[in-house]
Design an enzyme around this catalytic site. Structure first.
Site, PDB file in Angstrom:
ATOM      1  N   GLY A 695       6.821 -72.582 -57.836  1.00 43.04           N
ATOM      2  CA  GLY A 695       6.918 -71.372 -58.859  1.00 43.04           C
ATOM      3  C   GLY A 695       8.268 -71.540 -59.742  1.00 43.04           C
ATOM      4  O   GLY A 695       8.974 -72.366 -59.336  1.00 43.04           O
ATOM      5  N   GLY A 697      10.985 -68.701 -61.621  1.00 44.74           N
ATOM      6  CA  GLY A 697      11.161 -67.353 -61.572  1.00 44.74           C
ATOM      7  C   GLY A 697      12.361 -67.379 -62.781  1.00 44.74           C
ATOM      8  O   GLY A 697      12.701 -67.845 -63.575  1.00 44.74           O
ATOM      9  N   ASP A 824      16.274 -55.760 -57.311  1.00 41.12           N
ATOM     10  CA  ASP A 824      15.303 -56.404 -57.700  1.00 41.12           C
ATOM     11  C   ASP A 824      14.008 -56.430 -56.917  1.00 41.12           C
ATOM     12  O   ASP A 824      13.306 -57.474 -56.813  1.00 41.12           O
ATOM     13  CB  ASP A 824      15.575 -57.750 -58.426  1.00 41.12           C
ATOM     14  CG  ASP A 824      14.498 -58.333 -59.226  1.00 41.12           C
ATOM     15  OD1 ASP A 824      13.809 -57.343 -59.871  1.00 41.12           O
ATOM     16  OD2 ASP A 824      14.277 -59.586 -59.655  1.00 41.12           O
TER      17      ASP A 824
END
Length: 1001
Positions: A695, A697, A824
């Protein structure tokens, strides 16, 4: 033998000397006392059910009635007694009990088979309780039962075929349960029925069974909200004794059959909210007893039949159709008419001038048509008129003087017409009016001092007219006023100082008038004021610093006036969604909170106002700076040369440093552990290969590292030199890489919670930083939910994920000292383990909330992701728990809808606005993810309500995260109480007006 008589005498003597015991109570009383022991009685309703020497029978006890000849209990009515517990089957031991009502309590569990032993029951009323399971198949064995009411419970499943076997049943009421299957035709075999009430059950879609037409004794047919489709079968119009005929809130189609006029004894016909089309049939004159006719919310067209209007109707509701033409004159002759609702059609022409002179009108609503002419003068002739709503027509002339004497009026709405002239003085002071709406006309004159008599007025809307003069001081006596909107008029003079007495005021809009003077003193009393708009007037003086003490204010527009002086620093205490001080004469520096580019348009055209924002202050004369142009250019050239030389030198040093670093890099890593580790930093470093990236981000890349012992961990390598921007190009996560790293380490390093991702350790060098987490095999919720694998997440799994994530956030908000705000929260930051348990992750922008008394902390930039940011946060940059709750509400909406928080499908909306709009226009079926099984619809709607509450536009209306956890768990608890069924009865919370969004109906 000689001692026996003496012993017997002694026993008798002691018996009469001893106090009365419970054995002196009758057998029926003892049974009732045992029933009392099986129930919880928090309100002490049954406190009088005690033994008394003077009343050996229970006939005087609360709710108990006896046969006067025998003193045996024949009736027990414990309705509304706030009793809890299972059904007390011991009551069936009362041999003469014929009437039993436990309505509106909290009787739970299933109905036991022992209920079949209540052989003498004629009336069994268990409505509005918490009963669950399928409908009992043994009830038909009660031989004399004539009245059965099980409405308002949680019974589920099909109506059993045994319900066709009742030998003597007259009334069957099963409304408001969770029954499925189609409406069964075998109910037509219960020939004794006079009432059949099946409304508001989630039956499977199906047609009305024609066998219902066999119930020749039927007087009440109530099948509203039964998911019926197709046309009304002609068999039903043979029910000659029918009085109440209600098929509303279904999906019936076709024309309303002409045979409906064969129901000559009918008093009430309810056909609203279906799909009927075409014109109304003829033949209404045969229905001499018809008092109420409601066919609203259909697709009917054509003219309103004159013969229908000639009936002695009490109520005529035909709103939300396509009727054309005029309103028949005959309606004015109806002697009983009290309700006339024809809004949202295409009707035109004038209203019959005698309307109201012959009938006790209470409610008249003709809005959204094309009516013209004057408002009839006699609408309140009988003194009963309560609501007159004529919005969006073309009425002209003035308001009839008679309405100013109509003391029964509670709502008067005349907006968006062509009315003119002065408003009768009596209108302003009507004592019971709570909503007065005159917006969008051409009214003139002044607001009368008689406004002081409007003691119940909460909404006064008079914008877009030609009212002039001063606002009277008497308006301060309208103590219940919540909204005062008088914009776009010709009002002048100062703002009345008495307005500060209106402590309930939530909205004050006086923009675009000619008001002058300064702020009234004492505005700090407006604790509930949400919107203040005084723009485009001639107000002067300094802006009152007391505005900063208004806790609910989130809309402030003072633009286009003549305010002077500095902007009060106290305004930084506000949480504003709209803020505009442009076009005034303000001066000085901007308050630090507002000295940001996003507030630039709030301060334009104030010549003396300065801040760090470019071009906000007037430019200096170019002629004065012309001498320095050459010097500036020289400085820039020199700086360029120095920069180029510096880059070359830096690159040379970098190559030298890199070469020296090789072979020794691993020795320079520093490892800080937060748990006992079974690996070293070198195992982690060996796995930082691009093939292991799982991943990327906003703060770095994430790798999967498989350790030598076979375990896996996730490693986040932060970007060197700062954070990247996320998917919203204009929203930055804020801070540097160091700041994000420190925030994450500081937060996760001390947290221990099952729903917070575990931080094993961190590894640092001078130019690299690694965070090592527990590995989540199923990735993030966002990736799984919005990918082709979204179908793997069924509703129970999504519901559990919501609870897990909520518990994690609740821990941050309520159990950490001081509290921590994540800032967030989004589906991509909720990770799923191998069992799809949820963990809250990514604390790179988390912040500790200030200690009590200092208020929420302001951030230098917006943190968060598009579609998740609370509306007040985008304007105020204030950090508090309510921002997280809004973001979590968006996650709930994602779980319910399966949609992303932002999508081109929504146009300019985000997911929250799309859900609200779609709910209002189409209903929940168009919001819920079609991948989800429809059997969970009730639970999904409950969770959807929680999501809407969390995303309320006003932070004060959002629940705490601890409350969110409780609400989500309540749905699970209700499921457990229903023995594994997927639906449940709404708790009282769900019946409240949860938010500005409204709730799912």
């Amino acid at each position: 033998m000689l001692l026996l008589p003496h012993s017997l005498l002694l026993f008798v003597f002691l018996f009469f000397l001893s106090p009365p015991s419970s054995h002196s109570l009758s057998q029926d009383g003892l049974i009732l006392q045992q029933a009392k022991l099986t129930l919880s009685d928090p309100s002490n309703t049954l406190s009088g059910w005690t033994t008394s020497s003077t009343t050996p029978t229970p006939c005087s006890w609360t709710g108990v009635s006896c046969d006067p000849a025998t003193d045996r209990v024949v009736s027990l009515n414990l309705s509304n007694a706030n009793l809890f517990g299972p059904f007390p089957t011991i009551l069936c031991r009362l041999p003469h009990l014929s009437y039993l009502s436990l309505s509106n309590n909290s009787i739970n569990s299933t109905l036991p088979p022992l209920l079949a032993t209540c052989r003498n029951l004629t009336h069994l009323i268990l409505s509005e309780n918490l009963l669950v399971g399928t409908l009992p198949t043994f009830l038909h064995t009660l031989p004399v039962l004539s009245y059965l009411d099980l409405s308002g419970n949680n019974f589920s499943g099909h109506i059993p075929p045994e319900f066709a076997l009742f030998p003597n049943l007259h009334v069957l009421s099963l409304t408001s349960n969770l029954l499925t299957g189609t409406v069964p035709g075998f109910l037509g075999d219960v020939a004794t029925l006079t009432q059949l009430n099946l409304s508001y059950n989630p039956f499977d879609q199906g047609e009305i069974p024609p066998q219902i037409g066999k119930l020749v004794n039927l007087e009440v047919l109530w099948m509203a909200g039964c998911n019926l489709i197709g046309e009304i079968p002609g068999d039903l119009f043979g029910l000659k004794k029918i009085i109440d005929f209600d098929l509303s809130m279904n999906s019936l189609t076709g024309r309303i059959p002409a045979e409906i006029t064969n129901l000559e004894d009918v008093v009430q016909i309810e056909l609203f909210q279906n799909g009927f089309s075409g014109e109304l049939p003829l033949g209404w004159s045969k229905l001499k007893k018809l008092r109420r006719f409601d066919a609203s919310l259909n697709q009917l067209e054509g003219l309103i039949p004159d013969e229908l209007c000639r009936l002695p109707l009490e109520s005529l509701n035909l709103f939300n159709n396509r009727f054309v033409g005029g309103l028949p004159e005959s309606i004015a002759s109806s002697p009983n008419l009290n309700e006339l609702r024809l809004f949202d059609n295409q009707l035109k022409g004038v209203i019959p001038k005698d309307l109201g002179k012959n009938s006790p009108l209470k409610w008249v609503e003709l809005s959204f048509n094309e009516f013209s002419g004057e408002i009839p003068a006699g609408l309140c002739e009988k003194g009963a008129l309560e609501e007159l709503i004529l919005l969006n027509n073309s009425f002209s002339g003035g308001i009839p003087v008679g309405l100013g004497q109509c003391r029964s009026l509670t709502r008067l709405r005349l907006s968006d017409n062509r009315l003119s002239g002065d408003v009768p003085a009596g209108i302003w002071g009507l004592p019971f009016v709570y909503f007065l709406d005159l917006v969008g006309n051409s009214f003139t004159g002044r607001v009368s001092e008689s406004i002081s008599g409007a003691t119940n007025l909460s909404g006064l809307l008079i914008s877009k007219n030609r009212f002039e003069g001063r606002i009277p001081d008497e308006i301060g006596l309208v103590g219940k006023l919540v909204e005062f909107s008088a914009s776009d008029n010709l009002l002048e003079g100062p703002i009345p100082g008495t307005l500060v007495k209106l402590i309930q005021l939530g909205r004050l809009d006086l923009h675009n008038n000619k008001l002058s003077g300064e702020f009234p003193i004492g505005i700090e009393a407006w604790k509930k004021l949400n919107e203040l708009n005084l723009a485009t007037n001639e107000l002067s003086g300094e802006i009152s610093p007391q505005l900063g003490s208004l806790p609910a204010l989130n809309y402030l527009d003072l633009s286009g006036n003549q305010f002077t002086g500095k902007i009060p620093l106290e305004l930084q205490n506000l949480k504003l969604n709209k803020f505009n001080l442009s076009d005034n004469r303000l001066s000085g520096d901007l308050p630090p909170l507002y000295d940001k580019e996003i507030y630039r348009d709030s301060f334009l055209n104030n010549p003396g106002l300065c801040g760090d924002l470019p071009d906000l202050c007037p430019r200096k004369d170019r002629s004065k700076n012309s001498g320095s142009v050459w010097l500036l250019r020289s400085i820039f050239v020199l700086a360029g040369v120095v920069f180029i030389v510096g880059v070359v030198w830096f690159y040379w040093k970098y190559l030298k440093y890199k070469k020296a670093k090789e072979g020794t890099e691993k020795l320079k890593w520093t490892l800080t552990s937060f748990h006992k580790l079974g690996f070293s930093e070198y195992e982690i470093l060996d796995c930082l290969d691009e093939d292991n990236v799982i991943g990327t981000g906003g703060s770095g890349k994430v790798y999967k590292a498989v350790l030598s012992n076979g375990d896996a961990v996730a490693v986040k390598k932060l970007w060197v030199g700062g954070l990247k921007k996320d998917e919203c190009n204009d929203i930055e996560k804020g801070g540097s890489s160091d700041g994000g790293f420190e925030a994450e380490v500081e937060t996760l390093g001390k947290i221990r919670h099952k729903n917070i991702v575990k931080l094993w350790c961190c590894c640092t060098t001078r130019d690299s930083k690694l965070l090592v987490y527990e590995y989540m095999p199923n990735g993030s919720l966002g990736d799984l939910l919005h990918s082709s694998k979204g179908g793997l997440l069924d509703w129970p799994m999504r519901h559990k994920i919501a609870i897990d994530a909520a518990e994690g956030l609740s821990y941050l908000h309520h159990d950490c000292v001081p509290p921590i705000v994540h800032r967030d929260v989004k589906s991509n930051n909720i990770l799923l383990d191998g069992e799809f348990g949820a963990r809250v992750a990514d604390f790179g922008v988390a912040k500790v909330v200030d200690v009590v008394g200092k208020g929420p902390k302001s951030m230098s930039v917006i943190a968060g992701s598009c579609g998740y940011i609370a509306p007040e946060y985008a304007y105020t940059l204030r950090v508090n728990e309510k921002s997280d709750i809004y973001s979590f509400g968006v996650v709930i909406l994602e779980l319910v809808t399966g949609k992303r928080p932002i999508d081109p499908e929504y146009g300019e909306k985000d997911l929250v606005k799309w859900v609200c709009t779609t709910l209002d226009q189409k209903g929940p079926d168009h919001v819920i993810d079609p991948k989800l099984d429809s059997c969970y619809k009730e639970d999904i709607c409950r969770v959807l309500n929680i999501g809407l509450l969390c995303t309320s536009p006003l932070p004060i209306n959002r629940p705490s995260m601890r409350k969110v956890v409780k609400l989500l768990q309540e749905v699970i608890a209700e499921n457990n109480s229903k023995s594994g069924k997927k639906d449940g009865k709404l708790s009282p919370y769900y019946h409240d007006d949860v938010s500005d969004h409204g709730s799912v109906a």
